[in-house]
Design an enzyme around this catalytic site. Structure first.
Site, mmCIF file in Angstrom:
data_model
loop_
_atom_site.group_PDB
_atom_site.id
_atom_site.type_symbol
_atom_site.label_atom_id
_atom_site.label_comp_id
_atom_site.label_asym_id
_atom_site.label_seq_id
_atom_site.Cartn_x
_atom_site.Cartn_y
_atom_site.Cartn_z
ATOM 1 N N GLY A 155 0.818 -1.219 0.000
ATOM 2 C CA GLY A 155 0.000 0.000 0.000
ATOM 3 C C GLY A 155 0.850 1.267 0.000
ATOM 4 N N GLU A 177 1.708 1.775 -3.521
ATOM 5 C CA GLU A 177 0.449 2.180 -4.188
ATOM 6 C C GLU A 177 0.134 3.657 -3.917
ATOM 7 O OE1 GLU A 177 -1.686 -1.271 -2.505
ATOM 8 O OE2 GLU A 177 -2.395 -1.653 -4.546
ATOM 9 N N GLU A 207 2.464 -8.128 -2.143
ATOM 10 C CA GLU A 207 1.195 -8.707 -1.671
ATOM 11 C C GLU A 207 1.045 -10.188 -2.018
ATOM 12 O OE1 GLU A 207 1.504 -5.677 -2.909
ATOM 13 O OE2 GLU A 207 0.104 -4.274 -1.976
HETATM 14 N N1 DAK Z 1 1.809 -3.499 8.619
HETATM 15 C C1 DAK Z 1 1.851 -3.498 9.989
HETATM 16 N N2 DAK Z 1 2.994 -3.363 10.694
HETATM 17 C C2 DAK Z 1 4.137 -3.222 10.012
HETATM 18 C C3 DAK Z 1 4.180 -3.218 8.592
HETATM 19 C C4 DAK Z 1 2.937 -3.372 7.895
HETATM 20 N N3 DAK Z 1 2.879 -3.360 6.565
HETATM 21 N N4 DAK Z 1 5.477 -3.084 8.219
HETATM 22 C C5 DAK Z 1 6.201 -2.997 9.362
HETATM 23 N N5 DAK Z 1 5.410 -3.087 10.448
HETATM 24 C C6 DAK Z 1 5.785 -3.011 11.847
HETATM 25 C C7 DAK Z 1 6.433 -4.320 12.310
HETATM 26 O O1 DAK Z 1 5.443 -5.284 12.621
HETATM 27 C C8 DAK Z 1 7.183 -3.832 13.543
HETATM 28 O O2 DAK Z 1 6.257 -3.636 14.579
HETATM 29 P P1 DAK Z 1 6.510 -4.229 16.069
HETATM 30 O O3 DAK Z 1 6.630 -5.699 15.890
HETATM 31 O O4 DAK Z 1 7.810 -3.565 16.505
HETATM 32 O O5 DAK Z 1 5.308 -3.787 16.847
HETATM 33 C C9 DAK Z 1 7.670 -2.450 13.125
HETATM 34 O O6 DAK Z 1 6.819 -2.049 12.038
HETATM 35 C C10 DAK Z 1 9.105 -2.431 12.630
HETATM 36 O O7 DAK Z 1 9.207 -3.391 11.602
HETATM 37 P P2 DAK Z 1 10.359 -4.530 11.595
HETATM 38 O O8 DAK Z 1 10.805 -4.844 12.960
HETATM 39 O O9 DAK Z 1 9.867 -5.636 10.750
HETATM 40 O O10 DAK Z 1 11.538 -3.753 10.846
HETATM 41 P P3 DAK Z 1 12.701 -4.385 9.971
HETATM 42 O O11 DAK Z 1 13.651 -3.279 9.720
HETATM 43 O O12 DAK Z 1 13.223 -5.639 10.571
HETATM 44 O O13 DAK Z 1 11.990 -4.765 8.580
HETATM 45 C C11 DAK Z 1 10.516 -4.434 6.691
HETATM 46 C C12 DAK Z 1 11.470 -3.788 7.775
HETATM 47 C C13 DAK Z 1 9.848 -3.286 5.921
HETATM 48 C C14 DAK Z 1 11.375 -5.265 5.741
HETATM 49 C C15 DAK Z 1 9.491 -5.329 7.445
HETATM 50 O O14 DAK Z 1 8.895 -4.559 8.478
HETATM 51 C C16 DAK Z 1 8.422 -5.825 6.522
HETATM 52 O O15 DAK Z 1 8.654 -6.764 5.738
HETATM 53 N N6 DAK Z 1 7.235 -5.230 6.611
HETATM 54 C C17 DAK Z 1 6.088 -5.665 5.853
HETATM 55 C C18 DAK Z 1 6.228 -5.199 4.440
HETATM 56 C C19 DAK Z 1 5.089 -5.633 3.561
HETATM 57 O O16 DAK Z 1 4.894 -6.821 3.341
HETATM 58 N N7 DAK Z 1 4.333 -4.658 3.098
HETATM 59 C C20 DAK Z 1 3.252 -4.924 2.251
HETATM 60 C C21 DAK Z 1 2.079 -5.122 3.164
HETATM 61 S S1 DAK Z 1 0.745 -5.773 2.230
HETATM 62 C C22 DAK Z 1 -6.273 -4.219 1.150
HETATM 63 C C23 DAK Z 1 -5.731 -3.322 0.281
HETATM 64 C C24 DAK Z 1 -4.396 -3.221 0.165
HETATM 65 C C25 DAK Z 1 -3.583 -4.031 0.914
HETATM 66 C C26 DAK Z 1 -4.143 -4.934 1.765
HETATM 67 C C27 DAK Z 1 -5.477 -5.051 1.896
HETATM 68 N N8 DAK Z 1 -7.695 -4.323 1.250
HETATM 69 C C28 DAK Z 1 -8.513 -3.453 0.493
HETATM 70 C C29 DAK Z 1 -8.250 -5.213 2.211
HETATM 71 C C30 DAK Z 1 -2.165 -3.880 0.816
HETATM 72 C C31 DAK Z 1 -1.415 -4.754 1.424
HETATM 73 C C32 DAK Z 1 -0.056 -4.448 1.755
HETATM 74 O O17 DAK Z 1 0.416 -3.340 1.747
#
Ligand code: DAK
Length: 256
Positions: free
Chosen positions: A112, A115, A135
């Site tokens: 997002g 996006e 995603e």
């Molecule tokens: N959501 C929630 N929390 C998040 C997050 C996210 N996308 N990204 C990071 N955080 C949080 C982590 O959980 C952590 O929180 P605590 O555990 O400390 O409470 C904090 O931010 C620090 O993150 P990390 O400890 O993981 O930090 P690192 O440096 O180790 O890693 C990282 C950084 C960016 C590589 C990692 O945090 C990561 O992989 N994050 C997720 C990235 C990701 O997969 N993003 C895409 C998300 S999916 C929808 C429409 C759109 C979407 C969904 C639904 N609908 C209409 C229903 C879109 C979906 C997405 O965006």
């Protein structure tokens, strides 16, 4: 949110919005989306603001995605409503905004978050930025127009590669692919965006709005008609009168 003023020409300002949730890497939850919607509505009414810059707080993330913790329990109906509301309140609101929106990508722009940047009109990234639509690795697909907008920006061949592999790319790769307009050092990012936004001061407010609408319509079957309509409407605007008068009088235009 803060607004930065500069005075080079006509005293126009750029409104700078900083998404401030650094402990969660600025992930977009429904509160943040609502707050952004309110801010955008109020900035749109301001007559001395000519453009908007959106960035993330801290130097690690622009926006690390939609908030995974918030949407993990949604069912089909809730997910559909969230996608529609998110597009209406934020993503399409930015795309269809009446003035240019620049994303200052200062770190992770994932899911997002990318996006959100793709919804903007201009994207400037720091060398440390990382971008991707991961995603599919969460068992989803991009749900805030990522499949549509990335495809329009870089073509279906490269969009397929990025989305189907869920890969994360560097700012320089994003520049080579045409995803971002420019890459600068992290410490110069906001200044680079502000400098870029000054370029809009030489154009009329009405022209910016009409150009954004017409360019956004380029993929629609009636895109040509929209361009003709927007072009014609400009002939009765103050901006057109001032632009032409300034040319004939051999001076710089003073747009309102
Ligand atoms: N959501 C929630 N929390 C998040 C997050 C996210 N996308 N990204 C990071 N955080 C949080 C982590 O959980 C952590 O929180 P605590 O555990 O400390 O409470 C904090 O931010 C620090 O993150 P990390 O400890 O993981 O930090 P690192 O440096 O180790 O890693 C990282 C950084 C960016 C590589 C990692 O945090 C990561 O992989 N994050 C997720 C990235 C990701 O997969 N993003 C895409 C998300 S999916 C929808 C429409 C759109 C979407 C969904 C639904 N609908 C209409 C229903 C879109 C979906 C997405 O965006």
């Amino acid at each position: 949110m803060k607004t930065i003023n500069y005075t080079e020409n006509n005293n126009f300002k750029a409104g700078v919005i900083t998404i401030n949730r650094p402990s969660q890497l600025n992930a977009l939850n429904s509160v943040v989306i609502d707050e952004l919607n309110t801010l955008l509505k109020s900035l749109e009414k301001s007559s001395d603001i000519r453009s908007i810059i959106i960035t993330g707080s801290g130097n690690k993330a622009f926006v690390a995605g939609a908030d995974i913790k918030e949407f993990q329990k949604h069912n089909i109906q809730q997910a559909k409503a969230l996608s529609q509301q998110g597009k209406e309140k934020l993503f399409n609101k930015i795309t269809n905004f009446s003035m240019p929106v620049i994303s200052a990508i200062n770190g992770y722009a994932l899911g997002g978050g990318l996006e959100l940047a793709l919804a903007s009109h201009i994207r400037i990234a720091s060398f440390s930025a990382k971008m991707g639509l991961p995603e599919c690795s969460l068992g989803l697909i991009p749900g805030y127009s990522g499949t549509q907008k990335l495809t329009r920006i870089i073509g279906s061949n490269r969009a397929m590669e990025m989305i189907l592999t869920a890969k994360v790319i560097s700012a320089e790769e994003a520049l080579n692919m045409g995803i971002v307009n420019k890459v600068v050092d992290q410490e110069n990012l906001l200044d680079a965006c502000l400098d870029f936004s000054k370029l809009f001061n030489r154009t009329s407010r009405e022209s910016l709005r009409a150009a954004i609408k017409s360019i956004n319509s380029s993929h629609l079957p009636h895109g040509e008609d929209i361009e003709t309509e927007e072009f014609s409407k400009l002939f009765e605007t103050d901006g057109f009168k001032e632009g032409v008068a300034a040319f004939l009088e051999k001076r710089k235009p003073i747009f309102q």
